[in-house]
Design a protein around this motif. Structure first.
Motif, short mmCIF file in Angstrom:
data_model
loop_
_atom_site.label_atom_id
_atom_site.label_comp_id
_atom_site.label_asym_id
_atom_site.label_seq_id
_atom_site.Cartn_x
_atom_site.Cartn_y
_atom_site.Cartn_z
N VAL A 1 -2.95 9.17 4.19
CA VAL A 1 -4.21 9.75 3.70
C VAL A 1 -5.25 9.63 4.80
O VAL A 1 -5.70 8.52 5.10
CB VAL A 1 -4.68 9.04 2.41
CG1 VAL A 1 -5.97 9.67 1.91
CG2 VAL A 1 -3.60 9.12 1.33
N PRO A 2 -5.64 10.73 5.46
CA PRO A 2 -6.48 10.66 6.67
C PRO A 2 -7.72 9.77 6.56
O PRO A 2 -7.98 8.98 7.48
CB PRO A 2 -6.84 12.13 6.92
CG PRO A 2 -5.67 12.89 6.37
CD PRO A 2 -5.23 12.13 5.17
N PRO A 3 -8.51 9.82 5.49
CA PRO A 3 -9.72 8.97 5.48
C PRO A 3 -9.42 7.47 5.49
O PRO A 3 -10.29 6.67 5.81
CB PRO A 3 -10.42 9.38 4.16
CG PRO A 3 -9.87 10.71 3.81
CD PRO A 3 -8.46 10.71 4.31
N LEU A 4 -8.17 7.10 5.14
CA LEU A 4 -7.83 5.68 5.04
C LEU A 4 -7.01 5.20 6.23
O LEU A 4 -6.54 4.05 6.22
CB LEU A 4 -7.05 5.43 3.74
CG LEU A 4 -7.80 5.78 2.44
CD1 LEU A 4 -6.86 5.63 1.25
CD2 LEU A 4 -9.02 4.90 2.26
N LEU A 5 -6.81 6.04 7.22
CA LEU A 5 -5.97 5.67 8.36
C LEU A 5 -6.50 4.42 9.04
O LEU A 5 -7.68 4.32 9.37
CB LEU A 5 -5.91 6.82 9.37
CG LEU A 5 -5.20 8.10 8.90
CD1 LEU A 5 -5.23 9.16 9.99
CD2 LEU A 5 -3.76 7.81 8.50
N GLY A 6 -5.59 3.44 9.26
CA GLY A 6 -5.94 2.24 10.02
C GLY A 6 -6.78 1.22 9.29
O GLY A 6 -7.24 0.25 9.89
N LEU A 7 -7.01 1.41 7.98
CA LEU A 7 -7.88 0.48 7.24
C LEU A 7 -7.07 -0.49 6.38
O LEU A 7 -7.53 -0.96 5.34
CB LEU A 7 -8.85 1.28 6.35
CG LEU A 7 -9.85 2.16 7.12
CD1 LEU A 7 -10.69 2.97 6.16
CD2 LEU A 7 -10.74 1.31 8.02
N LEU B 1 0.81 -1.21 0.00
CA LEU B 1 0.00 0.00 0.00
C LEU B 1 0.84 1.27 0.00
O LEU B 1 0.39 2.34 0.42
CB LEU B 1 -0.98 0.02 1.19
CG LEU B 1 -1.95 -1.16 1.27
CD1 LEU B 1 -2.81 -1.04 2.51
CD2 LEU B 1 -2.82 -1.23 0.03
N VAL B 2 2.09 1.16 -0.47
CA VAL B 2 2.96 2.33 -0.59
C VAL B 2 2.74 2.94 -1.97
O VAL B 2 2.79 2.25 -2.99
CB VAL B 2 4.44 1.95 -0.41
CG1 VAL B 2 5.35 3.14 -0.68
CG2 VAL B 2 4.67 1.41 1.00
N ALA B 3 2.50 4.27 -2.02
CA ALA B 3 2.24 4.95 -3.28
C ALA B 3 3.52 5.04 -4.10
O ALA B 3 4.54 5.57 -3.64
CB ALA B 3 1.68 6.34 -3.01
N ARG C 1 2.78 4.69 2.92
CA ARG C 1 1.57 3.88 2.91
C ARG C 1 0.36 4.80 2.96
O ARG C 1 0.32 5.73 3.78
CB ARG C 1 1.53 2.92 4.10
CG ARG C 1 2.56 1.82 4.05
CD ARG C 1 2.60 1.05 5.37
NE ARG C 1 1.32 0.39 5.64
CZ ARG C 1 1.05 -0.85 5.34
NH1 ARG C 1 1.96 -1.59 4.74
NH2 ARG C 1 -0.12 -1.39 5.64
N ILE C 2 -0.62 4.54 2.10
CA ILE C 2 -1.80 5.41 2.09
C ILE C 2 -2.58 5.31 3.39
O ILE C 2 -3.27 6.25 3.78
CB ILE C 2 -2.72 5.08 0.89
CG1 ILE C 2 -3.22 3.64 0.97
CG2 ILE C 2 -2.02 5.37 -0.41
CD1 ILE C 2 -4.33 3.33 -0.01
N THR C 3 -2.49 4.16 4.07
CA THR C 3 -3.21 4.00 5.34
C THR C 3 -2.51 4.69 6.50
O THR C 3 -2.98 4.65 7.63
CB THR C 3 -3.39 2.51 5.65
OG1 THR C 3 -2.12 1.85 5.55
CG2 THR C 3 -4.38 1.87 4.69
#
Length: 392
Positions: A68-74, A45-47, A63-65
């Protein structure tokens, strides 16, 4: 700085009468009008790269998780797409915080591309921000957060249940030990006490000092059994930090400290690497297996070999001796506390060494195999597969 150079796109259906240049031009036009952007992610998940200005919300190399705030921890929810490539992960109508508060509301959708072994993040602008759509987006996100929390709680509950199962098994095992094995020295002490009493009443009925010495020996034996039982109960409950261990130095230290007759030789061979692992359980296992080979050798001269060979995921260790061997019907029993094959075993031995080995093996994720059949040939070999990646 992101490049606007066209990137490879998802396959286009064969029946679409659109050539590649028209498709790239259309995509570039929409991207320039900030209607959509693309970001390519590796399996972690690394851009890796992006296309279009909207893709600037995704920092490259992170990593986008995490970024990117909306995807944190997912992480888990996104990584599940690898197993279900026909599905997509969607995060609709999210707002990214900006200094002036004018940032666009975006839809985020992630796909898994099996042919390229990478993820594709599609970022599109929300064209409608009505109250109903916003309420639905909040419900979807709230549901996803709840599902993630429930999944985490389920894993924690499974771990607790496994620990309770192990604790119940240990409790049943201790009950058997206390009700059976610890009674043996108590019975002996009672009989020796009767002999002592008779010898004191009758001058010709044995030596009182001998009976007292026998009682003392049995009390010492019981004390050792209780001490070893306490050590057995603690295995798996103590925390220990990982450390870089020179396994060669460890086994040479163990062999060098072993008391033995001059006729017993111990040879160390093979490849013993430096690994990051838990030192105490590995030391306990090797020390008890070598001690067991020495203690049960029935000849004045004998040979014990300790060999190691690393594989891709384990360190394969063999402790072999040329002693009398262990009959197959005893292969399970010898790993139970206070079980010994030799009924004439020395009083200073409690018979818990191999039980300690078995429990240390179980708690570290290792495996131990016993190979021995005296009817076929002399000797016993213990094969230990020690994980190079320690069990957490």
């Amino acid at each position: 700085m992101r490049s606007t150079k066209p990137q490879p796109l998802l396959p286009v259906a064969a029946h679409m009468d659109v050539d590649a240049e028209e498709l790239v031009a259309a995509c570039r036009l929409l991207a320039e009008h900030r209607l959509f952007g693309l970001a390519w992610l590796d399996r972690s998940l690394v851009a890796a790269r992006g296309f279009g200005e909207l893709a600037n919300i995704v920092p490259l190399g992170l990593r986008i998780t995490d970024s990117v705030p909306p995807l944190l921890g997912l992480d888990e929810a996104v990584l599940e797409l690898i197993e279900f490539p026909n599905k997509s992960f969607e995060m609709p109508n999210v707002a990214l915080a900006t200094v002036d508060g004018t940032g666009p509301r975006l839809n985020l959708r992630i796909y898994w591309m099996p042919s390229h072994q990478q993820f594709l993040l599609l970022i599109s602008r929300v064209l409608s921000t009505g109250d109903l759509e916003l309420g639905l987006a909040r419900q979807v996100r709230a549901r996803m957060i709840v599902e993630a929390e429930l999944a985490q709680q389920s894993r924690a509950l499974a771990a607790v249940n496994a620990e309770l199962t192990r604790a119940n098994r240990d409790l049943a095992e201790f009950a058997d030990i206390i009700s059976h094995d610890l009674k043996s020295p108590l019975r002996a002490m009672r009989l020796f006490s009767d002999d002592l009493e008779r010898s004191l009443d009758r001058a010709n009925n044995g030596d009182p000092k001998l009976h007292a010495a026998q009682i003392r020996a049995q009390s010492q034996r019981m004390s050792r059994m209780l001490t070893d039982l306490l050590a057995y109960s603690k295995i798996g409950r103590q925390t220990e930090a990982l450390d870089a261990i020179d396994t060669g130095a460890l086994v040479r230290s163990i062999v060098g400290s072993m008391p033995r007759d001059n006729g017993i030789s111990i040879a160390v061979s093979g490849e013993w690497p430096v690994i990051e692992t838990y030192a105490a359980p590995l030391d306990l296992i090797l020390r008890n297996l070598v001690t067991n080979a020495i203690a049960h050798h029935d000849l004045g001269a004998g040979k014990i070999t300790v060999t190691a060979n690393p594989s891709a995921s384990t360190l394969e260790i063999e402790i072999a001796d040329d002693g009398p061997g262990i009959a197959p019907e005893w292969h399970k029993a010898i790993f139970q506390p206070f079980r010994t094959i030799d009924s004439t075993a020395a009083a200073e031995k409690s018979g818990i060494g191999l039980a300690l080995v078995r429990k240390a093996v179980e708690t570290t994720g290792a495996t131990l195999t016993l190979v021995s059949d005296p009817a076929a040939c002399r000797g016993t070999t213990f094969k230990l597969s020690w994980p190079l990646v320690p069990k957490p």
